[in-house]
Motif scaffolding. Structure first.
Motif, PDB file in Angstrom:
ATOM      1  N   GLU A   1       0.875  -1.302  -0.031  1.00  0.00           N
ATOM      2  CA  GLU A   1      -0.003   0.072   0.219  1.00  0.00           C
ATOM      3  C   GLU A   1       0.874   1.084  -0.057  1.00  0.00           C
ATOM      4  OE1 GLU A   1      -3.765   1.762  -0.366  1.00  0.00           O
ATOM      5  OE2 GLU A   1      -3.660  -0.402   0.409  1.00  0.00           O
ATOM      6  N   ALA A   2       1.898   1.434   0.878  1.00  0.00           N
ATOM      7  CA  ALA A   2       2.794   2.413   0.718  1.00  0.00           C
ATOM      8  C   ALA A   2       3.502   2.724  -0.524  1.00  0.00           C
ATOM      9  CB  ALA A   2       3.868   2.265   1.846  1.00  0.00           C
ATOM     10  N   ALA A   3       3.911   1.688  -1.023  1.00  0.00           N
ATOM     11  CA  ALA A   3       4.531   1.689  -2.484  1.00  0.00           C
ATOM     12  C   ALA A   3       3.542   2.232  -3.350  1.00  0.00           C
ATOM     13  CB  ALA A   3       5.179   0.501  -2.925  1.00  0.00           C
ATOM     14  N   SER A   4       2.442   1.618  -3.425  1.00  0.00           N
ATOM     15  CA  SER A   4       1.422   2.321  -4.413  1.00  0.00           C
ATOM     16  C   SER A   4       0.989   3.576  -4.099  1.00  0.00           C
ATOM     17  CB  SER A   4       0.029   1.329  -4.053  1.00  0.00           C
ATOM     18  OG  SER A   4      -0.963   1.600  -4.999  1.00  0.00           O
ATOM     19  N   ARG A   5       1.070   4.218  -3.174  1.00  0.00           N
ATOM     20  CA  ARG A   5       1.023   5.561  -2.808  1.00  0.00           C
ATOM     21  C   ARG A   5       2.006   6.402  -2.663  1.00  0.00           C
ATOM     22  NH1 ARG A   5      -4.252   6.133   0.592  1.00  0.00           N
ATOM     23  NH2 ARG A   5      -5.401   4.420   0.332  1.00  0.00           N
ATOM     24  N   GLY A   6       3.247   5.983  -3.419  1.00  0.00           N
ATOM     25  CA  GLY A   6       4.181   6.918  -3.717  1.00  0.00           C
ATOM     26  C   GLY A   6       5.415   6.792  -2.777  1.00  0.00           C
ATOM     27  N   ALA A   7       5.615   5.960  -1.941  1.00  0.00           N
ATOM     28  CA  ALA A   7       6.902   5.806  -1.126  1.00  0.00           C
ATOM     29  C   ALA A   7       8.092   5.469  -2.302  1.00  0.00           C
ATOM     30  CB  ALA A   7       6.635   4.472  -0.185  1.00  0.00           C
ATOM     31  N   ARG A   8       9.184   6.183  -1.820  1.00  0.00           N
ATOM     32  CA  ARG A   8      10.413   5.902  -2.697  1.00  0.00           C
ATOM     33  C   ARG A   8      10.650   4.720  -2.652  1.00  0.00           C
ATOM     34  NH1 ARG A   8      15.553   6.569  -1.127  1.00  0.00           N
ATOM     35  NH2 ARG A   8      14.958   7.588   0.744  1.00  0.00           N
ATOM     36  N   GLU A   9      10.898   3.776  -1.448  1.00  0.00           N
ATOM     37  CA  GLU A   9      11.541   2.773  -1.379  1.00  0.00           C
ATOM     38  C   GLU A   9      10.752   1.784  -0.095  1.00  0.00           C
ATOM     39  OE1 GLU A   9      15.604   0.302  -0.402  1.00  0.00           O
ATOM     40  OE2 GLU A   9      15.559   2.365  -0.348  1.00  0.00           O
ATOM     41  N   VAL A  10      10.326   0.532  -0.354  1.00  0.00           N
ATOM     42  CA  VAL A  10       9.728  -0.100   0.767  1.00  0.00           C
ATOM     43  C   VAL A  10      10.434  -1.468   0.933  1.00  0.00           C
ATOM     44  CG1 VAL A  10       7.786  -1.229   1.692  1.00  0.00           C
ATOM     45  CG2 VAL A  10       7.513   0.848   0.166  1.00  0.00           C
ATOM     46  N   LEU A  11      11.104  -1.513   2.237  1.00  0.00           N
ATOM     47  CA  LEU A  11      11.602  -2.906   2.457  1.00  0.00           C
ATOM     48  C   LEU A  11      10.916  -3.793   3.427  1.00  0.00           C
ATOM     49  CD1 LEU A  11      13.983  -4.727   2.857  1.00  0.00           C
ATOM     50  CD2 LEU A  11      14.906  -3.405   4.550  1.00  0.00           C
ATOM     51  N   LEU A  12      10.421  -5.004   2.843  1.00  0.00           N
ATOM     52  CA  LEU A  12       9.420  -5.877   3.674  1.00  0.00           C
ATOM     53  C   LEU A  12      10.239  -7.078   4.347  1.00  0.00           C
ATOM     54  CD1 LEU A  12       7.869  -5.389   0.942  1.00  0.00           C
ATOM     55  CD2 LEU A  12       6.119  -6.156   2.109  1.00  0.00           C
ATOM     56  N   VAL A  13      10.050  -7.356   5.648  1.00  0.00           N
ATOM     57  CA  VAL A  13      10.958  -8.185   6.396  1.00  0.00           C
ATOM     58  C   VAL A  13       9.984  -9.191   6.668  1.00  0.00           C
ATOM     59  CG1 VAL A  13      12.524  -8.853   8.179  1.00  0.00           C
ATOM     60  CG2 VAL A  13      12.947  -6.505   7.083  1.00  0.00           C
ATOM     61  N   GLU A  14      10.225 -10.664   6.333  1.00  0.00           N
ATOM     62  CA  GLU A  14       9.304 -11.829   6.656  1.00  0.00           C
ATOM     63  C   GLU A  14      10.084 -13.010   6.968  1.00  0.00           C
ATOM     64  OE1 GLU A  14       6.764 -14.194   7.735  1.00  0.00           O
ATOM     65  OE2 GLU A  14       5.965 -12.245   7.418  1.00  0.00           O
ATOM     66  N   ARG A  15       9.948 -14.083   7.663  1.00  0.00           N
ATOM     67  CA  ARG A  15      10.673 -14.957   8.097  1.00  0.00           C
ATOM     68  C   ARG A  15      10.309 -16.504   7.517  1.00  0.00           C
ATOM     69  NH1 ARG A  15       9.831 -16.538  14.484  1.00  0.00           N
ATOM     70  NH2 ARG A  15       7.929 -17.169  14.371  1.00  0.00           N
ATOM     71  N   GLU A  16       8.947 -16.352   7.103  1.00  0.00           N
ATOM     72  CA  GLU A  16       8.504 -17.724   6.652  1.00  0.00           C
ATOM     73  C   GLU A  16       8.787 -17.587   4.863  1.00  0.00           C
ATOM     74  OE1 GLU A  16       7.097 -19.980   8.266  1.00  0.00           O
ATOM     75  OE2 GLU A  16       6.805 -18.965  10.159  1.00  0.00           O
ATOM     76  N   PRO A  17       9.290 -18.903   4.772  1.00  0.00           N
ATOM     77  CA  PRO A  17       9.819 -18.867   3.419  1.00  0.00           C
ATOM     78  C   PRO A  17       8.707 -18.896   2.250  1.00  0.00           C
ATOM     79  CG  PRO A  17      11.004 -20.778   4.611  1.00  0.00           C
ATOM     80  CD  PRO A  17       9.880 -20.096   5.585  1.00  0.00           C
ATOM     81  N   GLY A  18       7.557 -19.677   2.754  1.00  0.00           N
ATOM     82  CA  GLY A  18       6.439 -19.509   1.889  1.00  0.00           C
ATOM     83  C   GLY A  18       5.691 -18.217   1.576  1.00  0.00           C
ATOM     84  N   ILE A  19       5.657 -17.608   2.592  1.00  0.00           N
ATOM     85  CA  ILE A  19       5.212 -16.197   2.666  1.00  0.00           C
ATOM     86  C   ILE A  19       6.052 -15.184   1.706  1.00  0.00           C
ATOM     87  CG2 ILE A  19       4.573 -14.164   3.991  1.00  0.00           C
ATOM     88  CD1 ILE A  19       3.764 -15.847   6.153  1.00  0.00           C
ATOM     89  N   VAL A  20       7.330 -15.541   1.919  1.00  0.00           N
ATOM     90  CA  VAL A  20       8.343 -14.702   1.287  1.00  0.00           C
ATOM     91  C   VAL A  20       8.118 -14.954  -0.534  1.00  0.00           C
ATOM     92  CG1 VAL A  20      10.889 -14.541   0.668  1.00  0.00           C
ATOM     93  CG2 VAL A  20      10.108 -14.341   2.954  1.00  0.00           C
ATOM     94  N   ARG A  21       8.116 -16.397  -0.578  1.00  0.00           N
ATOM     95  CA  ARG A  21       7.797 -16.500  -2.146  1.00  0.00           C
ATOM     96  C   ARG A  21       6.731 -15.859  -2.811  1.00  0.00           C
ATOM     97  NH1 ARG A  21       9.606 -21.507  -0.352  1.00  0.00           N
ATOM     98  NH2 ARG A  21       7.589 -22.279  -0.099  1.00  0.00           N
ATOM     99  N   THR A  22       5.667 -15.718  -1.774  1.00  0.00           N
ATOM    100  CA  THR A  22       4.326 -15.005  -2.439  1.00  0.00           C
ATOM    101  C   THR A  22       4.651 -13.521  -2.400  1.00  0.00           C
ATOM    102  OG1 THR A  22       2.919 -16.908  -1.266  1.00  0.00           O
ATOM    103  CG2 THR A  22       1.997 -14.690  -1.881  1.00  0.00           C
ATOM    104  N   LEU A  23       5.247 -12.942  -1.252  1.00  0.00           N
ATOM    105  CA  LEU A  23       5.341 -11.506  -1.663  1.00  0.00           C
ATOM    106  C   LEU A  23       6.308 -11.215  -2.909  1.00  0.00           C
ATOM    107  CD1 LEU A  23       6.499 -10.841   2.236  1.00  0.00           C
ATOM    108  CD2 LEU A  23       4.233 -10.270   1.011  1.00  0.00           C
ATOM    109  N   ARG A  24       7.241 -12.041  -3.244  1.00  0.00           N
ATOM    110  CA  ARG A  24       7.990 -11.792  -4.293  1.00  0.00           C
ATOM    111  C   ARG A  24       7.263 -12.089  -5.612  1.00  0.00           C
ATOM    112  NH1 ARG A  24      13.469 -14.796  -1.541  1.00  0.00           N
ATOM    113  NH2 ARG A  24      14.227 -12.857  -0.591  1.00  0.00           N
ATOM    114  N   GLY A  25       6.603 -13.010  -5.692  1.00  0.00           N
ATOM    115  CA  GLY A  25       5.644 -13.093  -6.759  1.00  0.00           C
ATOM    116  C   GLY A  25       4.712 -11.937  -7.079  1.00  0.00           C
ATOM    117  N   THR A  26       4.041 -11.341  -5.851  1.00  0.00           N
ATOM    118  CA  THR A  26       3.468 -10.067  -5.976  1.00  0.00           C
ATOM    119  C   THR A  26       4.128  -9.149  -6.514  1.00  0.00           C
ATOM    120  OG1 THR A  26       1.962 -11.009  -4.125  1.00  0.00           O
ATOM    121  CG2 THR A  26       1.939  -8.475  -4.741  1.00  0.00           C
ATOM    122  N   ALA A  27       5.451  -8.784  -5.913  1.00  0.00           N
ATOM    123  CA  ALA A  27       6.149  -7.683  -6.380  1.00  0.00           C
ATOM    124  C   ALA A  27       6.402  -7.905  -7.825  1.00  0.00           C
ATOM    125  CB  ALA A  27       7.403  -7.689  -5.792  1.00  0.00           C
TER     126      ALA A  27
END
Length: 200
Positions: A58-84
């Motif tokens: 949401e932050a990136a969609s609204r104009g943030a210059r850079e967003v860093l997402l930290v997540e420890r669960e490998p499956g969720i990380v794969r999903t986040l990267r797929g969305t990006a």
């Protein structure tokens, strides 16, 4: 779960079926980003417990210059990267697979203007996160904090409350840093409870 505003408005975000994963509701996010609207453009944002990624995307969609997402669960990380990838986010979105507390002890590589802290409630991680956060913060950084509805929500004297709210399940607040904090920061009781708002 969907992105509410900005460039990617209406984009649906997959949500994993995982114990402890509790995405911030559309209603709360809409309220939060209304508060943040004058501040989000060009900001460097840290989402420490990314989960669904709803806050970070949401932050990136609204104009943030850079967003860093930290997540420890490998499956969720794969999903986040797929969305990006699907959003063609490029260099605006960075996703790190790591434990948030461990990551905060890594060598410093830049400061953040806005930090989202919304950990799994049963882990009670807020004091430890807030203690390790100051080196990563811009001097006038903003902090979003989400806690259980009956829990404390104020992050301590180093933060000035800006806006706070509550639903039946969560309390949430936006705070501004008032001075660099070298000492440990602990959660303090909230002296001014706010009225509930209805869930989405």
């Amino acid at each position: 779960m969907r992105i509410i505003g900005g460039e990617w408005r209406g984009t649906r975000l997959p949500v994993a079926d995982l114990d402890g994963l509790r995405p911030t509701s559309d209603r709360v996010r809409e309220t939060l980003f209304n508060w943040l609207q004058p501040k989000i453009a060009g900001a460097r944002v840290l989402d420490l417990f990314a989960g669904s990624g709803a806050l970070g995307f949401e932050a990136a969609s609204r104009g943030a210059r850079e967003v860093l997402l930290v997540e420890r669960e490998p499956g969720i990380v794969r999903t986040l990267r797929g969305t990006a990838d699907r959003l063609k986010a490029g260099e605006r979105i960075h996703i790190v697979q790591a434990d948030a507390l461990a990551w905060l002890q890594a060598p410093l590589h830049g400061r953040f203007d806005l930090v989202f802290v919304d950990p799994p409630f049963d882990a009670e991680l807020w004091p430890r996160v807030l203690e390790r956060l100051p080196p990563w913060l811009a001097d006038d950084a903003w902090l979003y904090l989400e806690t259980p509805a009956q829990g404390a929500t104020a992050p301590g004297p180093a933060w000035q409350p800006h806006r706070e709210g509550r639903t039946r399940e969560v309390r949430y607040g936006l705070y501004r840093r008032v001075r660099p904090a070298s000492e440990a920061v602990t959660l303090a009781p909230d002296p001014t409870p706010t009225a509930p708002i209805p869930d989405a």
